[in-house]
Design a protein around this motif. Structure first.
Motif, PDB file in Angstrom:
ATOM      1  N   ILE A 166       0.831  -1.201   0.000  1.00 42.45           N
ATOM      2  CA  ILE A 166       0.000   0.000   0.000  1.00 42.45           C
ATOM      3  C   ILE A 166       0.867   1.254   0.000  1.00 42.45           C
ATOM      4  O   ILE A 166       0.552   2.239  -0.672  1.00 42.45           O
TER       5      ILE A 166
ATOM      6  N   LEU B  53      -2.199   7.111   1.873  1.00 45.02           N
ATOM      7  CA  LEU B  53      -3.172   6.170   1.318  1.00 45.02           C
ATOM      8  C   LEU B  53      -3.509   5.132   2.380  1.00 45.02           C
ATOM      9  O   LEU B  53      -2.617   4.470   2.921  1.00 45.02           O
ATOM     10  N   LYS B  54      -4.783   5.001   2.709  1.00 44.22           N
ATOM     11  CA  LYS B  54      -5.211   4.078   3.753  1.00 44.22           C
ATOM     12  C   LYS B  54      -6.241   3.114   3.198  1.00 44.22           C
ATOM     13  O   LYS B  54      -7.178   3.509   2.502  1.00 44.22           O
ATOM     14  N   VAL B  55      -6.063   1.852   3.544  1.00 40.84           N
ATOM     15  CA  VAL B  55      -6.993   0.801   3.123  1.00 40.84           C
ATOM     16  C   VAL B  55      -8.291   0.957   3.918  1.00 40.84           C
ATOM     17  O   VAL B  55      -8.273   1.096   5.141  1.00 40.84           O
ATOM     18  N   THR B  56      -9.425   0.934   3.199  1.00 35.84           N
ATOM     19  CA  THR B  56     -10.728   0.999   3.871  1.00 35.84           C
ATOM     20  C   THR B  56     -11.426  -0.353   3.863  1.00 35.84           C
ATOM     21  O   THR B  56     -12.381  -0.553   4.599  1.00 35.84           O
TER      22      THR B  56
ATOM     23  N   GLU C 214     -10.959  -4.806   2.235  1.00 39.65           N
ATOM     24  CA  GLU C 214     -10.292  -5.773   1.370  1.00 39.65           C
ATOM     25  C   GLU C 214     -11.263  -6.905   1.107  1.00 39.65           C
ATOM     26  O   GLU C 214     -11.844  -7.478   2.028  1.00 39.65           O
TER      27      GLU C 214
ATOM     28  N   SER D  28      -9.692  -1.860  -1.307  1.00 39.09           N
ATOM     29  CA  SER D  28     -10.374  -0.574  -1.428  1.00 39.09           C
ATOM     30  C   SER D  28      -9.658   0.468  -0.584  1.00 39.09           C
ATOM     31  O   SER D  28      -9.210   0.186   0.526  1.00 39.09           O
ATOM     32  N   PHE D  29      -9.565   1.659  -1.127  1.00 32.76           N
ATOM     33  CA  PHE D  29      -9.055   2.802  -0.381  1.00 32.76           C
ATOM     34  C   PHE D  29      -9.988   3.967  -0.663  1.00 32.76           C
ATOM     35  O   PHE D  29     -10.888   3.861  -1.503  1.00 32.76           O
ATOM     36  N   GLN D  30      -9.840   5.058   0.077  1.00 28.17           N
ATOM     37  CA  GLN D  30     -10.798   6.157   0.020  1.00 28.17           C
ATOM     38  C   GLN D  30     -11.058   6.647  -1.398  1.00 28.17           C
ATOM     39  O   GLN D  30     -12.181   6.931  -1.763  1.00 28.17           O
TER      40      GLN D  30
ATOM     41  N   THR E  23     -10.030   1.709  -5.931  1.00 24.13           N
ATOM     42  CA  THR E  23      -9.729   0.294  -5.693  1.00 24.13           C
ATOM     43  C   THR E  23      -8.455  -0.126  -6.422  1.00 24.13           C
ATOM     44  O   THR E  23      -8.067   0.483  -7.423  1.00 24.13           O
TER      45      THR E  23
ATOM     46  N   TYR F  43      -9.384   4.970  -9.603  1.00 19.97           N
ATOM     47  CA  TYR F  43      -9.529   5.929  -8.514  1.00 19.97           C
ATOM     48  C   TYR F  43      -9.918   7.292  -9.065  1.00 19.97           C
ATOM     49  O   TYR F  43      -9.846   7.533 -10.262  1.00 19.97           O
TER      50      TYR F  43
END
Length: 161
Positions: A50, A62-65, A67, A73-75, A78, A88
């Motif tokens: 990531i 970048l933060k994972v929201t 899986e 998925s991130f904010q 994907t 994105y």
């Protein structure tokens, strides 16, 4: 001095207006002010971390929201771990505003560098030549010195606060 000051001022009126507008816009660069959403589809390396994905996409923090199997998925969108496909959204200025903002960020590697140097030196000339616009014994000059002192004081306060 007045003549040089006057005609250089007229000559630079357009570029001063552009720098003023783009400077104000750049103050809000950390917000969504005047930005439009763009949908981006890219292909990257599969199975990257990531942190490296954030660097490659130029998305800070970048933060994972979530899986779901191979999809991360991130904010903003994907990432498919197996294929490396990334979908994105970004928020960017329209091209015209982006060009204005790039005036301020020009480096020595770009032709705009010469314009920035010329403009900076011209502004410095305006500062210096303003003190030769009136004779030192006149009331206007003395009042001008009070305003200059107040401006210098305000600048120092803002810098060191």
């Amino acid at each position: 001095m007045r003549v040089y000051h006057r005609y250089l001022g007229y000559f630079l009126a357009g570029i001063m207006a552009v720098y003023a507008v783009s400077g104000v816009i750049m103050i809000f660069r950390d917000t969504d002010f005047l930005k439009i959403e763009k949908q981006v589809q890219r292909k990257t390396k599969p199975n990257i971390t990531i942190e490296n994905l954030g660097r490659e996409l130029r998305i800070r923090d970048l933060k994972v929201t979530g899986e779901n199997g191979k999809i991360i998925s991130f904010q903003q969108g994907t990432y498919n771990k197996e294929t490396g496909e990334v979908n994105y959204t970004t928020k960017e200025w329209p091209d015209a505003i982006n060009k204005l903002a790039n005036l301020h960020k020009a480096s020595t590697k770009e032709p705009l560098f010469y314009l920035n140097v010329f403009f900076g030196l011209s502004l410095l000339f305006f500062v210096v030549s303003a003190f030769w616009m009136f004779l030192p014994k006149t009331t206007i000059f003395k009042k001008g010195m009070y305003f200059a002192a107040a401006g210098i004081a305000l600048t120092l306060i803002l810098i060191f606060l």
